[in-house]
Enzyme design. Structure first.
Site, PDB file in Angstrom:
ATOM      1  CE  LYS A  23      -2.391   2.515   3.804  1.00  0.00           C
ATOM      2  NZ  LYS A  23      -1.041   3.159   4.453  1.00  0.00           N
ATOM      3  CG  ASN A  24       2.165   2.584   3.533  1.00  0.00           C
ATOM      4  OD1 ASN A  24       1.175   3.138   3.210  1.00  0.00           O
ATOM      5  ND2 ASN A  24       2.679   2.538   4.687  1.00  0.00           N
ATOM      6  CB  CYS A 121      -3.918   5.912  10.863  1.00  0.00           C
ATOM      7  SG  CYS A 121      -4.626   4.832   9.811  1.00  0.00           S
ATOM      8  CB  VAL A 333       7.803   6.090  14.008  1.00  0.00           C
ATOM      9  CG1 VAL A 333       7.459   6.470  12.876  1.00  0.00           C
ATOM     10  CG2 VAL A 333       9.041   5.192  14.056  1.00  0.00           C
TER      11      VAL A 333
HETATM   12  N1  EPU Z   1       6.577  14.267  10.595  1.00  0.00           N
HETATM   13  C1  EPU Z   1       6.910  15.711  10.953  1.00  0.00           C
HETATM   14  N2  EPU Z   1       6.565  16.642   9.782  1.00  0.00           N
HETATM   15  C2  EPU Z   1       6.401  16.312   8.439  1.00  0.00           C
HETATM   16  C3  EPU Z   1       6.334  14.702   8.107  1.00  0.00           C
HETATM   17  C4  EPU Z   1       6.669  14.001   9.125  1.00  0.00           C
HETATM   18  O1  EPU Z   1       7.010  15.951  11.930  1.00  0.00           O
HETATM   19  O2  EPU Z   1       6.067  17.120   7.698  1.00  0.00           O
HETATM   20  C5  EPU Z   1       6.798  13.528  11.482  1.00  0.00           C
HETATM   21  C6  EPU Z   1       5.617  12.627  11.699  1.00  0.00           C
HETATM   22  O3  EPU Z   1       4.572  13.306  12.483  1.00  0.00           O
HETATM   23  C7  EPU Z   1       6.222  11.204  12.294  1.00  0.00           C
HETATM   24  C8  EPU Z   1       7.411  11.063  11.818  1.00  0.00           C
HETATM   25  O4  EPU Z   1       7.863  12.150  11.031  1.00  0.00           O
HETATM   26  O5  EPU Z   1       6.273  11.310  13.867  1.00  0.00           O
HETATM   27  C9  EPU Z   1       7.483  10.071  10.578  1.00  0.00           C
HETATM   28  O6  EPU Z   1       6.388  10.169   9.674  1.00  0.00           O
HETATM   29  P1  EPU Z   1       6.740   9.904   8.161  1.00  0.00           P
HETATM   30  O7  EPU Z   1       6.212  11.303   7.307  1.00  0.00           O
HETATM   31  O8  EPU Z   1       7.705   8.860   8.149  1.00  0.00           O
HETATM   32  O9  EPU Z   1       5.185   9.114   7.928  1.00  0.00           O
HETATM   33  P2  EPU Z   1       4.156   9.157   6.611  1.00  0.00           P
HETATM   34  O10 EPU Z   1       5.169   9.244   5.498  1.00  0.00           O
HETATM   35  O11 EPU Z   1       3.146  10.104   6.954  1.00  0.00           O
HETATM   36  C10 EPU Z   1       4.392   6.724   6.108  1.00  0.00           C
HETATM   37  C11 EPU Z   1       3.305   5.695   5.846  1.00  0.00           C
HETATM   38  C12 EPU Z   1       2.980   4.992   7.212  1.00  0.00           C
HETATM   39  C13 EPU Z   1       3.843   4.687   8.098  1.00  0.00           C
HETATM   40  C14 EPU Z   1       5.089   5.785   8.046  1.00  0.00           C
HETATM   41  C15 EPU Z   1       6.471   5.467   8.723  1.00  0.00           C
HETATM   42  C16 EPU Z   1       2.069   6.188   3.927  1.00  0.00           C
HETATM   43  C17 EPU Z   1       0.896   6.490   3.237  1.00  0.00           C
HETATM   44  N3  EPU Z   1       2.263   6.020   5.301  1.00  0.00           N
HETATM   45  O12 EPU Z   1       3.390   7.724   6.636  1.00  0.00           O
HETATM   46  O13 EPU Z   1       2.007   4.060   7.099  1.00  0.00           O
HETATM   47  O14 EPU Z   1       3.730   4.495   9.430  1.00  0.00           O
HETATM   48  O15 EPU Z   1       5.615   6.159   6.684  1.00  0.00           O
HETATM   49  O16 EPU Z   1       6.957   4.210   8.033  1.00  0.00           O
HETATM   50  O17 EPU Z   1       3.151   5.719   3.266  1.00  0.00           O
HETATM   51  C18 EPU Z   1       0.017   2.677   7.729  1.00  0.00           C
HETATM   52  O18 EPU Z   1       0.349   2.264   6.736  1.00  0.00           O
HETATM   53  O19 EPU Z   1      -0.726   2.371   8.416  1.00  0.00           O
HETATM   54  C19 EPU Z   1       0.859   3.958   8.064  1.00  0.00           C
HETATM   55  C20 EPU Z   1       0.557   4.829   9.094  1.00  0.00           C
END
Ligand code: EPU
Length: 438
Positions: A23-24, A121, A333
């Site tokens: 998915k990701n 989420c 995280v």
């Molecule tokens: N963060 C910031 N500012 C930003 C972006 C992120 O502070 O601008 C922080 C977030 O708040 C968090 C941390 O950085 O504490 C990590 O967030 P990240 O950006 O890595 O997460 P994401 O890209 O929003 C993706 C996956 C998540 C998965 C995370 C970590 C997708 C669509 N989502 O989220 O997947 O948990 O990476 O591996 O790719 C899931 O599939 O259920 C899911 C939540």
């Protein structure tokens, strides 16, 4: 109500299921198609709601979509990319976090982009400050409106040098999708290097991009003038695979997950073994099983790749309720990913959540009033309950708990799980679970 699943638990899961593309990764590869001048073809695409949401957004922007959901093939034709009407995009507000990744590709193609309020989420604040800072550094103008974010690129975006405060997956993808067509060289330090990101880099390279992944989380991109379509098979979903593995362990079962791959799951496999689960890596997947006897408690810390994924944490915690002794889990995280344990406590689990950084190194959330460490004491028999699904992974964890519990549980809000688990009810049935929709 169709959104309720009755789960008559207490039976070990046995059998074989298949996981398809991650998915990701799939959603990001779909966005990448906008950057090409010719059509792209993505295979191993699962039938999950997030794919539907991104298909809808692509279509709104003029991308022609042909889907064969059964074969798992998507053909995306970006020849006529155009601006979408704000009202149409707004209809997608709150549906997913992927729209933010459309910024770079749309700015390159059209010079402007509008991004609705984001969904995803509720497992923490999930800000987008890194994303917006990246786009500004490339030269985009970012204007926050009440309904979303309006971006414009007065001229071609310019390569830049950026260091992320934290190796964010989404921000790294934002940078990649923007830098590949920017003018000049971009260098990102403290980048995320998850396998899904490496697969996205593979897609972009097929499209004509020049990207090198250097040591110490540094990624360098040499911008190019044009990109073409790609043909790619998505890597398997290691989060879904680990979820089924945890379900096998929690129920004392034996599940073959076809499509699961060892290299991307090494860290999970080590932990699975330490808890007392066994696995057998096969050519077409991985068999996960409970060998009998007691499971062992562990000390675990979630982290960015190559650490233990935060998305593996919630399903595994359910299995830890069946381990003999005290397990400690430190979530580093997301600040708010233990809300799902409330329901587990209601089912008989003994889990305490703490603000301190327990069992490992101090993280960003220590001293900040977030309950981000958990102590699980087991084994505790689980009892059926009436549960409301809180988020995608937490929801699947509730399902696992219901499968492990004696009696019939009512799991509400099950539609959330369709966002990321393809045909999960059919898979449960294939594994011998006694489940039915209301
Ligand atoms: N963060 C910031 N500012 C930003 C972006 C992120 O502070 O601008 C922080 C977030 O708040 C968090 C941390 O950085 O504490 C990590 O967030 P990240 O950006 O890595 O997460 P994401 O890209 O929003 C993706 C996956 C998540 C998965 C995370 C970590 C997708 C669509 N989502 O989220 O997947 O948990 O990476 O591996 O790719 C899931 O599939 O259920 C899911 C939540």
């Amino acid at each position: 109500m169709n959104d309720v699943l009755y789960v008559n638990g207490g039976t070990p899961l046995h059998g074989e299921i298949t996981v398809r593309g991650a998915k990701n990764f799939v959603s990001k590869a779909m966005v990448a198609s906008v950057l090409g001048e010719t059509p792209s073809v993505l295979s191993n695409v699962p039938q999950i709601r997030d794919v539907g949401v991104v298909s809808g957004l692509l279509a709104l922007h003029g991308v022609g979509i042909e889907a064969d959901p059964v074969a798992g093939v998507l053909r995306m034709d970006p020849t006529d990319v155009e601006s979408a009407h704000v009202a149409d995009i707004d209809a997608h507000a709150g549906a997913s976090r992927i729209p933010i990744l459309f910024c770079g590709p749309l700015l390159h193609r059209l010079g402007e982009a509008f991004i609705p309020d984001l969904g995803g989420c509720r497992i923490g604040d999930r800000p987008i400050d890194f994303h917006l800072e990246i786009l500004r550094q490339f030269g985009a103008t970012v204007e926050k409106l009440s309904s979303g974010i309006q971006l414009t690129a007065p001229r071609r975006l310019q390569g830049t040098k950026i260091a992320l405060p934290y190796p964010s997956v989404g921000a790294t993808e934002q940078l990649l999708l923007t830098a590949v067509r920017a003018e000049g060289i971009t260098e990102l330090s403290n980048a995320a290097i998850e396998p899904e990101i490496m697969d996205l880099i593979a897609v972009l390279q097929k499209m004509g991009a020049i990207i090198s992944v250097d040591t110490d989380r540094v990624i360098r991109i040499e911008g190019v003038d044009r990109l073409v379509g790609y043909r790619h098979r998505a890597l398997g979903d290691r989060i879904e695979a680990a979820s089924w593995a945890s379900a096998a362990l929690a129920t004392g079962g034996d599940v073959v997950v076809k499509g699961a791959t060892q290299p991307e799951m090494m860290t999970f496999l080590n932990t699975f073994r330490k808890v007392g689960g066994q696995f057998d890596v096969r050519e077409d997947g991985i068999r996960f099983f409970h060998p009998g006897g007691d499971l062992s408690p562990i000390v675990l810390e979630t982290d960015v790749h190559p650490g233990f994924m935060t998305d593996w944490q919630q399903p595994l915690v359910v299995a830890l309720t069946q381990a003999k002794g005290l397990s400690i889990v430190h979530e580093t995280v997301y600040e708010n990913r233990f809300g799902f344990t409330d329901a587990l406590r209601g089912m008989g689990a003994t889990i305490g959540v703490y603000k301190e950084c327990l069992g490992g190194s101090p993280c960003r959330f220590g001293q900040r009033n977030f309950h981000h460490s958990a102590v699980v004491s087991g084994p505790t028999p689980l009892e059926a309950a009436d549960i409301e699904v809180p988020d995608l992974r937490g929801g699947f964890s509730h399902l696992i708990a219901a499968l492990a519990a004696k009696g019939t549980s009512t799991v509400r809000g099950i539609g959330l799980i369709d966002r990321g688990y393809e045909h999960f009810q059919d898979k449960l049935v294939a594994l011998g679970a006694d489940v039915s929709r209301a």
